[in-house]
Write a protein that holds these residues in place. Structure first.
Motif, PDB file in Angstrom:
ATOM      1  N   ARG A 351      24.531  73.693 -24.475  1.00 10.64           N
ATOM      2  CA  ARG A 351      24.494  74.133 -23.360  1.00 10.64           C
ATOM      3  C   ARG A 351      25.098  75.881 -23.125  1.00 10.64           C
ATOM      4  O   ARG A 351      25.433  77.135 -23.398  1.00 10.64           O
ATOM      5  CB  ARG A 351      23.307  74.498 -22.125  1.00 10.64           C
ATOM      6  CG  ARG A 351      23.718  75.710 -20.997  1.00 10.64           C
ATOM      7  CD  ARG A 351      23.261  75.512 -19.465  1.00 10.64           C
ATOM      8  NE  ARG A 351      21.995  76.746 -18.438  1.00 10.64           N
ATOM      9  CZ  ARG A 351      22.387  77.662 -18.672  1.00 10.64           C
ATOM     10  NH1 ARG A 351      24.351  77.803 -18.414  1.00 10.64           N
ATOM     11  NH2 ARG A 351      21.964  77.974 -17.594  1.00 10.64           N
ATOM     12  N   TRP A 412      15.349  79.929 -22.889  1.00 11.77           N
ATOM     13  CA  TRP A 412      15.943  78.635 -22.141  1.00 11.77           C
ATOM     14  C   TRP A 412      16.387  76.978 -22.687  1.00 11.77           C
ATOM     15  O   TRP A 412      15.469  76.554 -22.901  1.00 11.77           O
ATOM     16  CB  TRP A 412      15.298  78.586 -20.610  1.00 11.77           C
ATOM     17  CG  TRP A 412      15.322  79.912 -19.813  1.00 11.77           C
ATOM     18  CD1 TRP A 412      16.363  80.775 -19.840  1.00 11.77           C
ATOM     19  CD2 TRP A 412      14.313  80.657 -18.655  1.00 11.77           C
ATOM     20  NE1 TRP A 412      16.528  81.779 -19.485  1.00 11.77           N
ATOM     21  CE2 TRP A 412      14.834  81.290 -18.916  1.00 11.77           C
ATOM     22  CE3 TRP A 412      13.033  80.122 -19.044  1.00 11.77           C
ATOM     23  CZ2 TRP A 412      14.098  82.723 -17.806  1.00 11.77           C
ATOM     24  CZ3 TRP A 412      12.249  81.030 -17.905  1.00 11.77           C
ATOM     25  CH2 TRP A 412      12.982  82.654 -17.781  1.00 11.77           C
ATOM     26  N   ASP A 414      17.807  74.692 -20.134  1.00 11.08           N
ATOM     27  CA  ASP A 414      16.028  73.868 -19.647  1.00 11.08           C
ATOM     28  C   ASP A 414      15.727  74.841 -18.636  1.00 11.08           C
ATOM     29  O   ASP A 414      16.248  75.459 -17.977  1.00 11.08           O
ATOM     30  CB  ASP A 414      17.250  73.488 -18.484  1.00 11.08           C
ATOM     31  CG  ASP A 414      16.471  72.179 -17.803  1.00 11.08           C
ATOM     32  OD1 ASP A 414      14.903  72.240 -17.444  1.00 11.08           O
ATOM     33  OD2 ASP A 414      16.702  70.982 -17.823  1.00 11.08           O
ATOM     34  N   LYS A 417      15.562  75.300 -14.781  1.00 11.17           N
ATOM     35  CA  LYS A 417      16.727  75.419 -14.049  1.00 11.17           C
ATOM     36  C   LYS A 417      16.778  76.679 -14.207  1.00 11.17           C
ATOM     37  O   LYS A 417      17.195  77.032 -13.409  1.00 11.17           O
ATOM     38  CB  LYS A 417      17.646  74.167 -14.368  1.00 11.17           C
ATOM     39  CG  LYS A 417      17.440  72.455 -13.812  1.00 11.17           C
ATOM     40  CD  LYS A 417      18.769  72.135 -14.817  1.00 11.17           C
ATOM     41  CE  LYS A 417      19.107  70.125 -14.026  1.00 11.17           C
ATOM     42  NZ  LYS A 417      19.852  69.871 -15.359  1.00 11.17           N
ATOM     43  N   ASP A 418      17.200  76.984 -15.535  1.00  9.36           N
ATOM     44  CA  ASP A 418      17.204  78.310 -15.539  1.00  9.36           C
ATOM     45  C   ASP A 418      16.007  79.513 -14.489  1.00  9.36           C
ATOM     46  O   ASP A 418      16.532  80.374 -13.892  1.00  9.36           O
ATOM     47  CB  ASP A 418      17.147  78.887 -16.666  1.00  9.36           C
ATOM     48  CG  ASP A 418      18.252  78.020 -17.962  1.00  9.36           C
ATOM     49  OD1 ASP A 418      19.525  78.188 -17.260  1.00  9.36           O
ATOM     50  OD2 ASP A 418      17.786  77.639 -19.038  1.00  9.36           O
ATOM     51  N   ALA A 421      17.237  79.166 -11.268  1.00 12.83           N
ATOM     52  CA  ALA A 421      18.366  79.583 -10.900  1.00 12.83           C
ATOM     53  C   ALA A 421      17.926  81.683 -11.122  1.00 12.83           C
ATOM     54  O   ALA A 421      19.375  82.381 -10.273  1.00 12.83           O
ATOM     55  CB  ALA A 421      19.295  79.949 -11.592  1.00 12.83           C
ATOM     56  N   ASN A 422      16.965  81.906 -11.503  1.00 16.82           N
ATOM     57  CA  ASN A 422      16.356  83.048 -11.639  1.00 16.82           C
ATOM     58  C   ASN A 422      16.537  83.208 -10.465  1.00 16.82           C
ATOM     59  O   ASN A 422      16.472  84.934 -10.395  1.00 16.82           O
ATOM     60  CB  ASN A 422      15.277  83.898 -12.851  1.00 16.82           C
ATOM     61  CG  ASN A 422      16.182  83.715 -14.504  1.00 16.82           C
ATOM     62  OD1 ASN A 422      17.879  84.625 -14.540  1.00 16.82           O
ATOM     63  ND2 ASN A 422      15.926  83.141 -15.600  1.00 16.82           N
TER      64      ASN A 422
END
Length: 481
Positions: A351, A412, A414, A417-418, A421-422
């Motif tokens: 990442r 993304w 992951d 998870k992304d 987060a957004n």
């Protein structure tokens, strides 16, 4: 006590301060071969640009890593759909002028067809974008000629080989203008014309070279400048080319050695030096056939000495990785991407490397938009408004110049998870839905239009949609507006 002011004692000499200087400026036995001459980059390009370009082209043809880098440049900067136009003109009330925007975007889409945008009708505009960025990476610069004709859009593009711009064409024209490496500059240093060779292969078609003077307004000459006053470009692979070439030769040598080793060859020897009575090849070498389960008796006094090289060596893998890491740094890409080696890669490490690499691609995208997409659009738009071919006139010029270029985005690393987060960033007010959608290569208006269309269609068909929240829980969507 020292009574002589001109004579220094040993103690004073030992305590004398050392003169400070940059370590990189020292000249000693370790740095004696390090250049100290100051030469303009234009002189470097004038003397070595043609060779640099030829070697870069050879690498992209015959070196696996150079070829992979070209593929990475094209796929990450342009991608499958190309850099797309989004017109954002507004009405006098400050709202988006939907009609004018859609007319302009539709006209641009129609022009992007190969028969409308290409001088030879061979490449669509998306294909031209890929050619542009690949040429820039390989040759270091791109030449595009703008041709205005009497067709529907009256605006076409012709890509020119950078070899048509001769580095050795340098001349003082006597009127204040000078030609440097095929480019004519006025007294202020602004390019006013390009002296283009009309014959790329004079040894085949014509015995003499012909030069055409093309006004700078009809030429797009794009390159990434590395130093002030630079007038020509250099391949993006310049710092990594030597390693790439030597690594390719090393791998070839190891492959040949491994193949030789697999043959399990040997030599016939004789203590007395007597000639061996047997088969010989055209060069006088002794040969014999080897088959499974066959044993042969050698003549008296002759013995066999095995030749069994062990290749590739045990250090081949680590050595190869070390060199490839240096090449990757020179190209500005992640080692794992260039080598396709994901062995031992963790989520956090890939990442981190991916994010850093994508920042480099975004820089290249911004450069391409500023030096190719925007200049092409501005000239194209002016031509269309003059001819009223998209239903708008010159009064809309300034308004329709308000555009946004949607470049290729990336998936993304992951997704779950992304996405979470957004969602958290949007809820916290530090990010907008428009930004999240744009990061994925979309436009919020298109997304919302599609959502509204699907909701209306579901309502018409009597279907109850379900939606999934950030925790993965299904909820019934409201299709009743």
């Amino acid at each position: 006590m020292n009574l002589n002011p001109f004579k220094r004692t040993k103690t004073e000499i030992k305590k004398a301060p050392m003169r400070r200087q940059y370590a990189g400026a020292k000249i000693d036995r370790l740095t004696s071969s390090w250049t100290t001459t100051q030469q303009s980059i234009n002189k470097d390009l004038r003397t070595g640009g043609k060779v640099l370009r030829a070697r870069a082209r050879d690498l992209t043809l015959n070196n696996d890593y150079a070829r992979k880098y070209m593929q990475m440049v094209v796929s990450n900067v342009v991608g499958s759909h190309g850099i797309r136009l989004q017109v954002k003109s507004k009405t006098v009330k400050g709202k988006l002028n939907t009609k004018a925007n859609r007319q302009t975007e539709q006209g641009w889409k129609e022009w992007s067809n190969a028969r409308n945008c290409a001088w030879d009708s061979r490449l669509s505009f998306v294909e031209m974008q890929r050619l542009f960025i690949e040429t820039a990476a390989r040759d270091g610069e791109v030449l595009v000629r703008i041709i205005k004709d009497d067709t529907k859009f009256g605006f076409k593009l012709q890509f020119l080989d950078t070899n048509r711009l001769d580095e050795n064409l340098n001349k003082d024209l006597g009127d204040g203008n000078v030609i440097k490496m095929g480019i004519e500059f006025d007294i202020t240093g602004r390019p006013v014309a390009y002296h283009i060779s009309t014959n790329l292969e004079p040894e085949i078609y014509q015995p003499h070279r012909h030069i055409e003077r093309v006004p700078a307004d009809n030429i797009i000459h794009a390159f990434i400048g590395e130093r002030p006053e630079q007038i020509r470009g250099a391949t993006w692979m310049a710092s990594a080319m030597s390693r790439m070439q030597m690594l390719g030769a090393y791998e070839e040598a190891e492959l040949v050695a491994a193949r030789v080793g697999a043959c399990k060859m040997g030599f016939y020897t004789s203590e007395a030096g007597d000639s061996f009575v047997g088969e010989e090849d055209a060069y006088g070498n002794l040969v014999t056939e080897a088959e499974a389960g066959i044993f042969e008796q050698l003549p008296a006094g002759t013995s066999f000495q095995a030749f069994d090289p062990t290749h590739p060596t045990s250090a081949f893998k680590d050595f190869n990785k070390a060199i490839l890491r240096g090449i990757s740094s020179g190209l500005g890409v992640a080692y794992n991407s260039l080598s396709s080696d994901l062995e031992g890669v963790s989520y956090s490490s890939i990442r981190s490397g991916t994010i850093e690499e994508r920042d480099q691609w975004r820089v290249k995208q911004d450069w391409m938009i500023a030096h190719f997409m925007q200049p092409i659009y501005e000239q194209w738009l002016s031509m269309q408004l003059l001819t009223n071919s998209i239903g708008q006139d010159m009064t809309m010029l300034d308004s329709l110049m308000e555009v946004r270029w949607q470049a290729k985005s990336w998936n993304w690393v992951d997704p779950l998870k992304d996405i979470q987060a957004n969602i958290a960033a949007i809820n916290a007010g530090i990010k907008t839905s428009s930004e999240v959608i744009a990061e994925q290569g979309g436009d919020i208006e298109d997304v919302y239009d599609q959502i509204k269309y699907e909701q209306d269609l579901a309502k018409e068909k009597g279907i109850v949609l379900t939606e999934v929240n950030a925790e993965g829980v299904n909820n019934e969507a409201d299709t009743n507006g």
